[in-house]
Design a protein around this motif. Sequence first.
Motif, PDB file in Angstrom:
ATOM      1  N   THR A  90     -52.525 -29.824 -40.439  1.00  0.00           N
ATOM      2  CA  THR A  90     -51.536 -30.524 -39.294  1.00  0.00           C
ATOM      3  C   THR A  90     -51.003 -28.902 -38.925  1.00  0.00           C
ATOM      4  O   THR A  90     -50.867 -28.852 -37.607  1.00  0.00           O
ATOM      5  N   ALA A 117     -54.985 -42.904 -43.765  1.00  0.00           N
ATOM      6  CA  ALA A 117     -53.756 -42.204 -44.270  1.00  0.00           C
ATOM      7  C   ALA A 117     -53.550 -40.888 -43.577  1.00  0.00           C
ATOM      8  O   ALA A 117     -52.299 -40.594 -43.380  1.00  0.00           O
ATOM      9  N   ILE A 119     -53.843 -40.210 -40.253  1.00  0.00           N
ATOM     10  CA  ILE A 119     -53.688 -40.584 -38.916  1.00  0.00           C
ATOM     11  C   ILE A 119     -52.267 -40.216 -38.405  1.00  0.00           C
ATOM     12  O   ILE A 119     -52.172 -39.577 -37.644  1.00  0.00           O
ATOM     13  N   PRO A 120     -51.361 -40.740 -39.201  1.00  0.00           N
ATOM     14  CA  PRO A 120     -49.913 -40.695 -38.799  1.00  0.00           C
ATOM     15  C   PRO A 120     -49.542 -39.090 -38.566  1.00  0.00           C
ATOM     16  O   PRO A 120     -48.869 -38.560 -37.468  1.00  0.00           O
ATOM     17  N   ALA A 121     -49.821 -38.072 -39.566  1.00  0.00           N
ATOM     18  CA  ALA A 121     -49.434 -36.851 -39.599  1.00  0.00           C
ATOM     19  C   ALA A 121     -50.433 -36.001 -38.404  1.00  0.00           C
ATOM     20  O   ALA A 121     -49.650 -35.392 -37.769  1.00  0.00           O
ATOM     21  N   TYR A 122     -51.511 -36.469 -38.274  1.00  0.00           N
ATOM     22  CA  TYR A 122     -52.220 -35.635 -37.121  1.00  0.00           C
ATOM     23  C   TYR A 122     -51.890 -36.067 -35.844  1.00  0.00           C
ATOM     24  O   TYR A 122     -51.735 -35.491 -34.755  1.00  0.00           O
ATOM     25  N   SER A 123     -51.602 -37.579 -35.622  1.00  0.00           N
ATOM     26  CA  SER A 123     -50.887 -37.980 -34.665  1.00  0.00           C
ATOM     27  C   SER A 123     -49.663 -37.399 -34.005  1.00  0.00           C
ATOM     28  O   SER A 123     -49.371 -37.106 -32.827  1.00  0.00           O
ATOM     29  N   ALA A 124     -48.775 -36.841 -34.808  1.00  0.00           N
ATOM     30  CA  ALA A 124     -47.548 -36.044 -34.550  1.00  0.00           C
ATOM     31  C   ALA A 124     -47.883 -34.721 -34.033  1.00  0.00           C
ATOM     32  O   ALA A 124     -47.031 -34.408 -33.551  1.00  0.00           O
ATOM     33  N   PHE A 157     -54.234 -51.592 -35.578  1.00  0.00           N
ATOM     34  CA  PHE A 157     -53.754 -50.627 -35.032  1.00  0.00           C
ATOM     35  C   PHE A 157     -53.421 -50.401 -33.665  1.00  0.00           C
ATOM     36  O   PHE A 157     -53.927 -50.908 -32.782  1.00  0.00           O
ATOM     37  N   SER A 158     -52.204 -49.806 -33.225  1.00  0.00           N
ATOM     38  CA  SER A 158     -51.462 -50.069 -32.070  1.00  0.00           C
ATOM     39  C   SER A 158     -52.286 -49.558 -30.903  1.00  0.00           C
ATOM     40  O   SER A 158     -52.766 -48.320 -31.007  1.00  0.00           O
ATOM     41  N   THR A 161     -51.427 -46.139 -29.225  1.00  0.00           N
ATOM     42  CA  THR A 161     -51.814 -44.839 -29.829  1.00  0.00           C
ATOM     43  C   THR A 161     -52.873 -44.141 -29.111  1.00  0.00           C
ATOM     44  O   THR A 161     -53.929 -45.085 -28.796  1.00  0.00           O
ATOM     45  N   TYR A 163     -55.875 -42.916 -28.868  1.00  0.00           N
ATOM     46  CA  TYR A 163     -57.100 -42.352 -29.791  1.00  0.00           C
ATOM     47  C   TYR A 163     -58.306 -42.797 -29.016  1.00  0.00           C
ATOM     48  O   TYR A 163     -58.428 -43.723 -28.090  1.00  0.00           O
TER      49      TYR A 163
END
Length: 224
Positions: A90, A117, A119-124, A157-158, A161, A163
Amino acid sequence: MRQPHIKICGLTSLEAVEAVLARGGPEVGFVHFAKSPRHLSLDRMAALRAAVGSRAGVAVVTVDPDDDLLDALVATVRPDTIQLHGHETTDRVRDVAARTGLAVMKAVSIRTHDDLAAIPAYSAVADRLLLDAKAPEGADLPGGNGQTFDWSLLSGFSPDTPYMLSGGLTADNVGQAMARLHPYGLDVSSGVESSPGVKDIGRIDAFFDAVAAAPQPERSSPAR
């Protein structure tokens, strides 16, 4: 109703680029990774990028690029997006965005539920994510292997997001993918090829036709 954002990746010829643009493709992708059959030199990418002009966005796929390569891409190719398809952390994603001043799309390889797991960190830190099938053991390529992953892993999955769904998409299965997942975007490479690295104009057209024919719920644009 809004169609999903379509990115045809791994283009290597002007003919294929023009075929995508003729169908209104909003984004094209070029690969700079020596092990890939879709690999292009910086000069060749620059020539194709010039041919695209302002008609579509341009993404360049890299795998763990160093700073020298990033600088060369910015100076020579001038893409809109750097796609990171390696083991970038990240912090590295954040550094790439700051160094280049470009949008960054980070690939996250999926095989099991545990892979979600990350996904959230990279999405940020990334402007977009690309969710791709994890490469088989021993494969030379981190993506573009023509394999799907278990789409049920993304249940719940929203759809807001940002992706891009990738991995084994073809004209035959893209409607099913859209119905089950409603992704913001679709990224296809091997699924529109007649052989590795060789785009097939008929398959490109068939993919666009299949997307247009599929039910398309309203989608939100990426927040970033």
